[in-house]
Enzyme design. Sequence first.
Site, short mmCIF file in Angstrom:
data_model
loop_
_atom_site.label_atom_id
_atom_site.label_comp_id
_atom_site.label_asym_id
_atom_site.label_seq_id
_atom_site.Cartn_x
_atom_site.Cartn_y
_atom_site.Cartn_z
N ASP A 2 -15.27 102.30 98.63
CA ASP A 2 -14.21 101.60 97.54
C ASP A 2 -13.48 100.55 97.95
O ASP A 2 -12.91 100.64 98.47
CB ASP A 2 -12.49 103.25 97.54
CG ASP A 2 -11.65 102.92 96.51
OD1 ASP A 2 -12.05 101.20 95.68
OD2 ASP A 2 -11.31 103.50 96.17
N ALA A 6 -14.31 86.60 78.28
CA ALA A 6 -13.95 86.36 77.43
C ALA A 6 -12.74 87.05 76.63
O ALA A 6 -12.85 86.50 76.16
CB ALA A 6 -15.25 86.25 76.16
N CYS A 7 -12.67 88.02 77.34
CA CYS A 7 -11.75 88.90 77.01
C CYS A 7 -9.72 88.29 77.38
O CYS A 7 -9.07 88.68 77.37
CB CYS A 7 -11.63 90.13 77.43
SG CYS A 7 -12.42 91.34 76.82
N TYR A 47 -7.28 95.14 79.93
CA TYR A 47 -8.80 94.89 81.10
C TYR A 47 -8.63 93.41 80.88
O TYR A 47 -9.07 92.19 81.53
CB TYR A 47 -9.86 94.71 80.25
CG TYR A 47 -11.32 94.37 80.85
CD1 TYR A 47 -11.66 94.46 81.53
CD2 TYR A 47 -12.12 92.94 79.87
CE1 TYR A 47 -13.15 94.01 81.94
CE2 TYR A 47 -13.50 93.11 80.14
CZ TYR A 47 -13.56 93.22 81.66
OH TYR A 47 -14.65 92.52 81.43
N ALA A 87 -21.91 96.84 72.41
CA ALA A 87 -22.87 97.45 71.64
C ALA A 87 -24.33 97.66 71.56
O ALA A 87 -25.12 98.45 70.98
CB ALA A 87 -22.69 96.24 70.60
N LYS A 134 -28.60 104.06 69.81
CA LYS A 134 -28.40 105.16 68.60
C LYS A 134 -29.85 105.76 67.54
O LYS A 134 -29.88 106.73 67.08
CB LYS A 134 -27.33 104.43 67.18
CG LYS A 134 -25.99 105.14 68.15
CD LYS A 134 -24.56 104.33 67.53
CE LYS A 134 -23.28 104.28 68.00
NZ LYS A 134 -21.65 104.31 67.69
N GLN A 193 -17.62 92.62 62.54
CA GLN A 193 -17.18 92.17 63.60
C GLN A 193 -18.15 90.99 63.85
O GLN A 193 -19.21 91.61 63.43
CB GLN A 193 -16.65 93.49 64.65
CG GLN A 193 -15.83 94.37 64.05
CD GLN A 193 -16.87 95.72 64.43
OE1 GLN A 193 -16.87 95.92 62.85
NE2 GLN A 193 -17.30 96.00 65.47
N ARG A 201 -19.82 88.81 67.44
CA ARG A 201 -20.11 88.75 68.66
C ARG A 201 -21.31 87.14 69.43
O ARG A 201 -22.11 87.59 68.19
CB ARG A 201 -20.15 89.41 69.48
CG ARG A 201 -18.53 90.75 69.80
CD ARG A 201 -17.48 90.10 70.51
NE ARG A 201 -16.55 91.31 70.33
CZ ARG A 201 -15.91 91.22 69.22
NH1 ARG A 201 -15.51 91.16 67.90
NH2 ARG A 201 -14.82 92.94 69.43
P1 NAD Z 1 -20.69 97.55 85.90
O1 NAD Z 1 -19.70 99.09 85.52
O2 NAD Z 1 -22.30 98.10 85.69
O3 NAD Z 1 -20.73 97.38 87.16
C1 NAD Z 1 -19.28 96.95 87.71
C2 NAD Z 1 -19.25 97.71 88.72
O4 NAD Z 1 -18.65 97.87 90.07
C3 NAD Z 1 -19.88 99.01 88.90
O5 NAD Z 1 -21.25 100.21 89.51
C4 NAD Z 1 -18.53 100.38 89.94
O6 NAD Z 1 -18.49 101.47 90.41
C5 NAD Z 1 -18.29 98.96 91.08
N1 NAD Z 1 -17.32 99.38 90.97
C6 NAD Z 1 -15.47 99.83 90.01
N2 NAD Z 1 -14.40 99.87 90.86
C7 NAD Z 1 -14.98 99.83 92.35
C8 NAD Z 1 -14.22 99.84 93.45
N3 NAD Z 1 -13.52 100.37 93.39
N4 NAD Z 1 -14.95 99.47 94.27
C9 NAD Z 1 -16.23 99.02 95.01
N5 NAD Z 1 -17.15 99.11 93.81
C10 NAD Z 1 -16.06 99.13 91.95
O7 NAD Z 1 -20.32 96.21 84.66
P2 NAD Z 1 -21.07 95.11 84.64
O8 NAD Z 1 -21.54 94.87 83.33
O9 NAD Z 1 -22.84 94.94 85.86
O10 NAD Z 1 -19.94 93.98 84.61
C11 NAD Z 1 -19.97 93.03 86.46
C12 NAD Z 1 -18.83 92.26 86.46
O11 NAD Z 1 -19.22 91.58 85.63
C13 NAD Z 1 -16.88 93.03 86.19
O12 NAD Z 1 -16.21 92.31 86.93
C14 NAD Z 1 -16.91 93.30 84.35
O13 NAD Z 1 -15.40 92.93 84.36
C15 NAD Z 1 -17.36 91.80 84.16
N6 NAD Z 1 -17.59 91.59 82.34
C16 NAD Z 1 -18.91 92.12 82.71
C17 NAD Z 1 -19.45 91.60 81.41
C18 NAD Z 1 -20.38 92.35 80.42
O14 NAD Z 1 -20.60 92.42 79.49
N7 NAD Z 1 -20.81 93.71 81.33
C19 NAD Z 1 -18.90 91.22 79.99
C20 NAD Z 1 -17.32 90.35 80.55
C21 NAD Z 1 -17.01 90.66 82.10
#
Ligand code: NAD
Length: 347
Positions: free
Chosen positions: A68, A133-134, A163, A207, A214, A234, A236
Amino acid sequence: MPDKKVSPKAKAIDKTIQIVIAGGGGFIGGSLARYFHDKGFTRIRAIDKKPLSDWYQRVPGVECLCLDLSQEKNCRRAVEGAGEIYQLAADMGGMGFIERFRIECLRSVLINTHMIESAYKAGCDRYFYSSSACVYNTDLQKDPNVRALKETDAYPAMSERGYGWEKLISEMLCQEYWAERGMKTFIARFHNVYGPWGTWDGGREKAPAALCRKVITAKDLGHKELPIWGDGTQTRSFMYIDDCVKGIDRITHFDGLIATPINLGTSELISVADLVSLVEDIAGVKFKRKYDPTAPKGVAGRNSDNTMIKRILGWEPSTPLRVGMRKTYAWIEQQYFARKAGHRTID
Ligand code: NAD
Protein backbone atom coordinates in the site's frame (compact mmCIF):
# COMPACT_ATOMS: atom_id res chain seq x y z
CA MET A 1 9.44 25.54 -16.30
CA PRO A 2 12.57 25.89 -14.20
CA ASP A 3 15.77 26.69 -15.90
CA LYS A 4 18.26 23.99 -14.90
CA LYS A 5 20.51 22.89 -17.78
CA VAL A 6 18.81 20.34 -20.00
CA SER A 7 19.95 18.40 -23.02
CA PRO A 8 17.77 18.88 -26.13
CA LYS A 9 18.08 15.22 -27.16
CA ALA A 10 16.62 12.06 -25.72
CA LYS A 11 19.34 9.96 -24.02
CA ALA A 12 20.29 6.42 -24.95
CA ILE A 13 18.80 4.28 -22.20
CA ASP A 14 20.60 1.69 -20.11
CA LYS A 15 18.38 -1.41 -20.21
CA THR A 16 19.66 -2.72 -16.88
CA ILE A 17 18.43 0.31 -14.98
CA GLN A 18 15.99 -0.53 -12.16
CA ILE A 19 12.52 0.52 -13.32
CA VAL A 20 9.78 0.88 -10.71
CA ILE A 21 6.13 1.04 -11.75
CA ALA A 22 3.71 2.09 -9.02
CA GLY A 23 0.16 0.96 -9.80
CA GLY A 24 1.61 -1.89 -11.85
CA GLY A 25 -1.38 -4.12 -11.13
CA GLY A 26 -3.70 -1.69 -12.91
CA PHE A 27 -4.49 -0.95 -16.53
CA ILE A 28 -1.80 1.48 -17.65
CA GLY A 29 0.85 0.32 -15.14
CA GLY A 30 0.47 -3.30 -16.28
CA SER A 31 0.72 -2.30 -19.93
CA LEU A 32 3.79 -0.18 -19.17
CA ALA A 33 5.49 -3.13 -17.46
CA ARG A 34 4.84 -5.24 -20.55
CA TYR A 35 6.08 -2.44 -22.83
CA PHE A 36 9.42 -2.08 -21.01
CA HIS A 37 9.79 -5.85 -20.74
CA ASP A 38 9.23 -6.23 -24.49
CA LYS A 39 11.79 -3.48 -25.13
CA GLY A 40 14.40 -5.59 -23.34
CA PHE A 41 14.59 -3.93 -19.92
CA THR A 42 15.72 -6.55 -17.46
CA ARG A 43 15.00 -5.05 -14.02
CA ILE A 44 11.38 -4.04 -13.70
CA ARG A 45 9.54 -3.90 -10.39
CA ALA A 46 5.78 -3.42 -10.32
CA ILE A 47 3.93 -2.48 -7.14
CA ASP A 48 0.23 -2.41 -6.36
CA LYS A 49 -1.92 -2.64 -3.25
CA LYS A 50 -4.23 -5.21 -4.84
CA PRO A 51 -3.54 -8.86 -4.07
CA LEU A 52 -1.45 -10.41 -6.85
CA SER A 53 -4.37 -12.53 -7.98
CA ASP A 54 -6.27 -9.33 -8.91
CA TRP A 55 -3.54 -7.75 -11.03
CA TYR A 56 -4.63 -7.12 -14.60
CA GLN A 57 -1.36 -8.33 -16.09
CA ARG A 58 1.51 -10.32 -14.63
CA VAL A 59 4.49 -10.00 -16.94
CA PRO A 60 7.05 -12.83 -16.78
CA GLY A 61 10.35 -11.67 -15.29
CA VAL A 62 8.81 -8.59 -13.66
CA GLU A 63 9.20 -8.44 -9.88
CA CYS A 64 5.74 -7.91 -8.38
CA LEU A 65 5.23 -6.47 -4.90
CA CYS A 66 1.96 -6.07 -3.09
CA LEU A 67 2.27 -2.86 -1.03
CA ASP A 68 0.00 0.00 0.00
CA LEU A 69 1.84 3.07 -1.27
CA SER A 70 -0.17 5.50 0.82
CA GLN A 71 2.23 4.49 3.61
CA GLU A 72 5.68 6.00 3.62
CA LYS A 73 7.57 2.89 4.74
CA ASN A 74 6.12 0.94 1.82
CA CYS A 75 7.17 3.65 -0.62
CA ARG A 76 10.75 3.47 0.70
CA ARG A 77 10.73 -0.29 0.08
CA ALA A 78 9.16 0.12 -3.36
CA VAL A 79 11.83 2.49 -4.68
CA GLU A 80 14.94 0.70 -3.37
CA GLY A 81 17.68 0.99 -5.99
CA ALA A 82 15.36 2.70 -8.47
CA GLY A 83 16.79 4.49 -11.49
CA GLU A 84 13.44 5.39 -13.00
CA ILE A 85 10.07 5.56 -11.29
CA TYR A 86 6.69 5.64 -13.00
CA GLN A 87 3.97 6.73 -10.58
CA LEU A 88 0.61 5.45 -11.80
CA ALA A 89 -0.95 4.35 -8.51
CA ALA A 90 -4.17 6.19 -7.69
CA ASP A 91 -7.61 5.47 -6.35
CA MET A 92 -9.54 6.28 -9.49
CA GLY A 93 -12.09 5.27 -12.09
CA GLY A 94 -14.49 6.68 -14.67
CA MET A 95 -16.99 9.48 -13.98
CA GLY A 96 -19.20 7.14 -11.95
CA PHE A 97 -16.33 6.73 -9.49
CA ILE A 98 -14.70 10.15 -9.41
CA GLU A 99 -17.97 12.06 -9.01
CA ARG A 100 -19.05 9.80 -6.16
CA PHE A 101 -15.83 9.15 -4.26
CA ARG A 102 -14.04 12.49 -4.09
CA ILE A 103 -12.46 11.77 -0.74
CA GLU A 104 -10.85 8.55 -1.99
CA CYS A 105 -9.56 10.49 -5.01
CA LEU A 106 -8.13 13.26 -2.82
CA ARG A 107 -6.45 10.72 -0.55
CA SER A 108 -4.20 9.69 -3.45
CA VAL A 109 -2.20 12.74 -2.40
CA LEU A 110 -0.73 10.47 0.29
CA ILE A 111 0.66 8.15 -2.39
CA ASN A 112 2.09 11.04 -4.37
CA THR A 113 3.61 12.78 -1.34
CA HIS A 114 5.35 9.66 -0.03
CA MET A 115 6.38 8.32 -3.41
CA ILE A 116 8.13 11.47 -4.58
CA GLU A 117 9.94 12.01 -1.29
CA SER A 118 11.06 8.37 -1.26
CA ALA A 119 12.17 8.68 -4.88
CA TYR A 120 14.23 11.74 -4.01
CA LYS A 121 15.82 10.05 -1.01
CA ALA A 122 16.62 6.98 -3.10
CA GLY A 123 18.44 9.19 -5.62
CA CYS A 124 16.19 8.25 -8.52
CA ASP A 125 17.27 9.63 -11.88
CA ARG A 126 13.85 10.15 -13.52
CA TYR A 127 10.40 10.33 -11.96
CA PHE A 128 7.27 10.15 -14.12
CA TYR A 129 3.87 11.25 -12.84
CA SER A 130 0.52 10.34 -14.44
CA SER A 131 -1.63 13.44 -14.26
CA SER A 132 -4.96 13.94 -15.99
CA ALA A 133 -6.97 16.23 -18.23
CA CYS A 134 -9.21 16.58 -15.15
CA VAL A 135 -6.78 19.29 -13.93
CA TYR A 136 -8.10 21.68 -16.57
CA ASN A 137 -10.32 24.57 -15.66
CA THR A 138 -13.88 23.22 -15.78
CA ASP A 139 -15.21 26.64 -16.85
CA LEU A 140 -13.56 26.03 -20.22
CA GLN A 141 -15.40 22.72 -20.70
CA LYS A 142 -19.05 23.74 -20.59
CA ASP A 143 -19.74 23.40 -24.31
CA PRO A 144 -19.68 20.08 -26.24
CA ASN A 145 -18.10 22.03 -29.16
CA VAL A 146 -15.15 22.60 -26.90
CA ARG A 147 -11.96 24.43 -27.80
CA ALA A 148 -9.18 21.86 -27.35
CA LEU A 149 -7.35 22.34 -24.06
CA LYS A 150 -3.78 23.52 -24.13
CA GLU A 151 -1.34 23.11 -21.29
CA THR A 152 -1.72 26.70 -20.05
CA ASP A 153 -5.48 26.17 -19.55
CA ALA A 154 -4.95 24.56 -16.14
CA TYR A 155 -4.56 28.02 -14.59
CA PRO A 156 -6.35 29.98 -13.22
CA ALA A 157 -7.28 26.72 -11.53
CA MET A 158 -10.81 25.37 -11.30
CA SER A 159 -10.10 21.65 -11.67
CA GLU A 160 -12.57 18.76 -11.45
CA ARG A 161 -13.58 18.53 -7.78
CA GLY A 162 -11.63 15.94 -5.80
CA TYR A 163 -9.72 13.97 -8.45
CA GLY A 164 -8.64 16.96 -10.58
CA TRP A 165 -7.43 19.07 -7.66
CA GLU A 166 -5.40 16.17 -6.29
CA LYS A 167 -3.73 15.76 -9.67
CA LEU A 168 -2.96 19.48 -9.86
CA ILE A 169 -1.31 19.61 -6.45
CA SER A 170 0.69 16.46 -7.22
CA GLU A 171 1.88 18.06 -10.47
CA MET A 172 3.10 20.98 -8.38
CA LEU A 173 5.01 18.61 -6.10
CA CYS A 174 6.80 17.28 -9.19
CA GLN A 175 7.62 20.80 -10.35
CA GLU A 176 9.01 21.81 -6.96
CA TYR A 177 11.12 18.66 -6.52
CA TRP A 178 12.88 19.75 -9.71
CA ALA A 179 13.00 23.47 -8.88
CA GLU A 180 14.20 23.11 -5.28
CA ARG A 181 15.96 19.76 -5.23
CA GLY A 182 16.99 19.08 -8.82
CA MET A 183 15.22 15.71 -9.23
CA LYS A 184 14.13 15.21 -12.85
CA THR A 185 10.38 14.87 -12.92
CA PHE A 186 8.07 14.40 -15.92
CA ILE A 187 4.34 15.01 -16.00
CA ALA A 188 1.83 13.81 -18.60
CA ARG A 189 -1.82 14.84 -18.55
CA PHE A 190 -3.61 11.78 -19.89
CA HIS A 191 -6.85 12.23 -21.81
CA ASN A 192 -9.12 9.13 -21.42
CA VAL A 193 -7.10 6.00 -22.04
CA TYR A 194 -8.78 2.83 -23.30
CA GLY A 195 -7.81 -0.58 -24.63
CA PRO A 196 -7.45 -4.26 -23.77
CA TRP A 197 -6.54 -5.08 -20.15
CA GLY A 198 -8.51 -2.11 -18.85
CA THR A 199 -11.32 -2.09 -16.30
CA TRP A 200 -14.52 -3.05 -18.12
CA ASP A 201 -17.02 -3.68 -15.33
CA GLY A 202 -17.58 -3.07 -11.63
CA GLY A 203 -18.07 0.72 -11.40
CA ARG A 204 -14.60 2.10 -12.20
CA GLU A 205 -14.73 1.53 -15.95
CA LYS A 206 -14.69 4.42 -18.41
CA ALA A 207 -17.06 5.17 -21.30
CA PRO A 208 -15.39 3.13 -24.12
CA ALA A 209 -15.20 -0.07 -22.04
CA ALA A 210 -18.62 0.50 -20.46
CA LEU A 211 -20.25 0.94 -23.87
CA CYS A 212 -18.56 -2.16 -25.28
CA ARG A 213 -19.76 -4.18 -22.28
CA LYS A 214 -23.32 -2.83 -22.55
CA VAL A 215 -23.52 -3.63 -26.26
CA ILE A 216 -22.03 -7.13 -25.79
CA THR A 217 -24.43 -7.83 -22.92
CA ALA A 218 -27.49 -6.50 -24.75
CA LYS A 219 -26.59 -8.49 -27.87
CA ASP A 220 -26.03 -11.66 -25.88
CA LEU A 221 -29.23 -11.35 -23.85
CA GLY A 222 -31.38 -10.16 -26.75
CA HIS A 223 -32.22 -6.78 -25.19
CA LYS A 224 -33.69 -4.14 -27.49
CA GLU A 225 -32.65 -1.08 -25.50
CA LEU A 226 -29.26 0.32 -24.48
CA PRO A 227 -28.92 2.41 -21.28
CA ILE A 228 -26.55 5.37 -21.80
CA TRP A 229 -25.30 7.86 -19.21
CA GLY A 230 -26.01 11.51 -20.01
CA ASP A 231 -27.85 12.80 -23.08
CA GLY A 232 -25.26 11.64 -25.61
CA THR A 233 -24.01 15.14 -26.48
CA GLN A 234 -20.91 15.13 -24.24
CA THR A 235 -17.71 15.08 -26.27
CA ARG A 236 -14.31 13.56 -25.46
CA SER A 237 -11.15 12.27 -27.09
CA PHE A 238 -9.87 8.77 -26.34
CA MET A 239 -6.28 7.51 -26.49
CA TYR A 240 -5.40 3.90 -27.25
CA ILE A 241 -3.22 2.23 -24.61
CA ASP A 242 -0.29 1.53 -26.99
CA ASP A 243 0.01 5.26 -27.71
CA CYS A 244 -0.15 5.99 -23.99
CA VAL A 245 2.81 3.78 -22.99
CA LYS A 246 4.84 4.98 -25.98
CA GLY A 247 4.13 8.56 -24.98
CA ILE A 248 5.15 7.94 -21.35
CA ASP A 249 8.50 6.58 -22.58
CA ARG A 250 9.10 9.51 -24.95
CA ILE A 251 8.18 12.14 -22.39
CA THR A 252 10.25 10.64 -19.58
CA HIS A 253 13.36 10.38 -21.74
CA PHE A 254 13.30 13.89 -23.12
CA ASP A 255 15.10 16.36 -20.89
CA GLY A 256 13.42 19.32 -22.59
CA LEU A 257 10.23 18.29 -20.79
CA ILE A 258 11.52 18.20 -17.22
CA ALA A 259 8.87 19.44 -14.77
CA THR A 260 6.67 20.54 -17.68
CA PRO A 261 3.10 19.18 -17.76
CA ILE A 262 2.15 18.08 -21.26
CA ASN A 263 -1.02 16.69 -22.83
CA LEU A 264 -0.92 13.02 -23.73
CA GLY A 265 -4.09 12.25 -25.67
CA THR A 266 -5.58 12.29 -29.12
CA SER A 267 -7.36 15.24 -30.67
CA GLU A 268 -10.00 13.04 -32.37
CA LEU A 269 -13.12 14.44 -30.73
CA ILE A 270 -16.29 12.34 -30.61
CA SER A 271 -19.67 12.63 -28.88
CA VAL A 272 -20.94 9.84 -26.65
CA ALA A 273 -23.82 9.26 -29.11
CA ASP A 274 -21.33 8.78 -31.97
CA LEU A 275 -19.19 6.51 -29.80
CA VAL A 276 -22.27 4.34 -29.24
CA SER A 277 -22.82 4.21 -33.02
CA LEU A 278 -19.18 3.21 -33.51
CA VAL A 279 -19.51 0.33 -31.04
CA GLU A 280 -22.80 -0.74 -32.64
CA ASP A 281 -21.07 -0.77 -36.03
CA ILE A 282 -18.26 -2.94 -34.70
CA ALA A 283 -20.79 -5.30 -33.10
CA GLY A 284 -23.06 -5.32 -36.17
CA VAL A 285 -26.18 -4.38 -34.17
CA LYS A 286 -28.45 -1.40 -33.53
CA PHE A 287 -30.33 -0.64 -30.34
CA LYS A 288 -32.96 1.75 -29.16
CA ARG A 289 -31.17 4.18 -26.83
CA LYS A 290 -32.32 5.05 -23.35
CA TYR A 291 -30.41 8.17 -22.27
CA ASP A 292 -30.18 8.94 -18.56
CA PRO A 293 -29.44 12.67 -18.08
CA THR A 294 -29.27 12.21 -14.29
CA ALA A 295 -26.32 9.75 -14.45
CA PRO A 296 -22.73 10.99 -13.89
CA LYS A 297 -21.44 12.55 -17.10
CA GLY A 298 -18.60 14.95 -16.26
CA VAL A 299 -17.90 18.12 -18.20
CA ALA A 300 -19.82 18.87 -21.42
CA GLY A 301 -16.79 18.67 -23.70
CA ARG A 302 -13.05 17.99 -23.51
CA ASN A 303 -10.37 17.62 -26.14
CA SER A 304 -6.58 17.62 -26.20
CA ASP A 305 -4.66 20.39 -27.97
CA ASN A 306 -1.59 18.58 -29.26
CA THR A 307 0.34 21.59 -30.55
CA MET A 308 2.93 21.34 -27.79
CA ILE A 309 3.63 17.59 -27.99
CA LYS A 310 3.94 17.77 -31.79
CA ARG A 311 6.28 20.75 -31.58
CA ILE A 312 8.47 19.31 -28.83
CA LEU A 313 8.48 15.57 -29.57
CA GLY A 314 7.48 15.61 -33.25
CA TRP A 315 4.97 12.93 -32.33
CA GLU A 316 1.40 12.53 -31.06
CA PRO A 317 -0.88 9.58 -30.26
CA SER A 318 -2.35 8.53 -33.57
CA THR A 319 -4.20 5.21 -33.34
CA PRO A 320 -7.58 5.89 -34.99
CA LEU A 321 -10.46 5.41 -32.57
CA ARG A 322 -12.13 2.84 -34.82
CA VAL A 323 -8.95 0.71 -34.89
CA GLY A 324 -8.43 0.84 -31.12
CA MET A 325 -12.12 0.26 -30.37
CA ARG A 326 -12.20 -2.86 -32.56
CA LYS A 327 -9.38 -4.39 -30.51
CA THR A 328 -10.96 -3.27 -27.24
CA TYR A 329 -14.38 -4.64 -28.19
CA ALA A 330 -12.88 -8.01 -29.16
CA TRP A 331 -11.00 -8.24 -25.87
CA ILE A 332 -14.02 -7.30 -23.72
CA GLU A 333 -16.19 -9.76 -25.63
CA GLN A 334 -13.69 -12.50 -24.87
CA GLN A 335 -13.65 -11.46 -21.18
CA TYR A 336 -17.45 -11.36 -21.05
CA PHE A 337 -17.87 -14.88 -22.40
CA ALA A 338 -15.00 -16.22 -20.30
CA ARG A 339 -16.74 -14.89 -17.20
CA LYS A 340 -20.07 -16.29 -18.36
CA ALA A 341 -18.40 -19.69 -18.72
CA GLY A 342 -17.28 -19.41 -15.09
CA HIS A 343 -13.66 -18.43 -15.70
CA ARG A 344 -11.87 -15.75 -13.72
CA THR A 345 -11.59 -12.39 -15.54
CA ILE A 346 -10.09 -9.02 -14.66
CA ASP A 347 -13.11 -6.81 -14.00
P1 NAD B 1 -6.09 1.66 -12.56
O1 NAD B 1 -7.11 1.88 -11.52
O2 NAD B 1 -6.27 0.53 -13.49
O3 NAD B 1 -4.63 1.57 -11.93
C1 NAD B 1 -4.27 2.24 -10.75
C2 NAD B 1 -3.70 1.21 -9.81
O4 NAD B 1 -3.25 1.87 -8.61
C3 NAD B 1 -4.73 0.17 -9.37
O5 NAD B 1 -4.31 -1.13 -9.74
C4 NAD B 1 -4.81 0.33 -7.87
O6 NAD B 1 -4.95 -0.90 -7.16
C5 NAD B 1 -3.45 0.97 -7.56
N1 NAD B 1 -3.48 1.66 -6.27
C6 NAD B 1 -4.46 2.47 -5.78
N2 NAD B 1 -4.13 2.86 -4.54
C7 NAD B 1 -2.92 2.31 -4.26
C8 NAD B 1 -2.08 2.32 -3.13
N3 NAD B 1 -2.42 3.02 -2.02
N4 NAD B 1 -0.93 1.64 -3.16
C9 NAD B 1 -0.58 0.92 -4.26
N5 NAD B 1 -1.35 0.85 -5.36
C10 NAD B 1 -2.51 1.53 -5.35
O7 NAD B 1 -6.01 3.05 -13.38
P2 NAD B 1 -5.25 3.39 -14.73
O8 NAD B 1 -6.28 3.67 -15.74
O9 NAD B 1 -4.21 2.38 -14.99
O10 NAD B 1 -4.58 4.78 -14.32
C11 NAD B 1 -3.20 4.89 -13.98
C12 NAD B 1 -2.89 6.35 -13.67
O11 NAD B 1 -3.24 7.18 -14.80
C13 NAD B 1 -3.67 6.92 -12.48
O12 NAD B 1 -2.85 7.80 -11.76
C14 NAD B 1 -4.79 7.70 -13.14
O13 NAD B 1 -5.26 8.73 -12.32
C15 NAD B 1 -4.09 8.22 -14.38
N6 NAD B 1 -5.04 8.54 -15.46
C16 NAD B 1 -5.70 7.54 -16.09
C17 NAD B 1 -6.61 7.87 -17.10
C18 NAD B 1 -7.37 6.80 -17.85
O14 NAD B 1 -8.15 7.14 -18.76
N7 NAD B 1 -7.21 5.52 -17.55
C19 NAD B 1 -6.83 9.22 -17.45
C20 NAD B 1 -6.14 10.20 -16.76
C21 NAD B 1 -5.22 9.85 -15.79
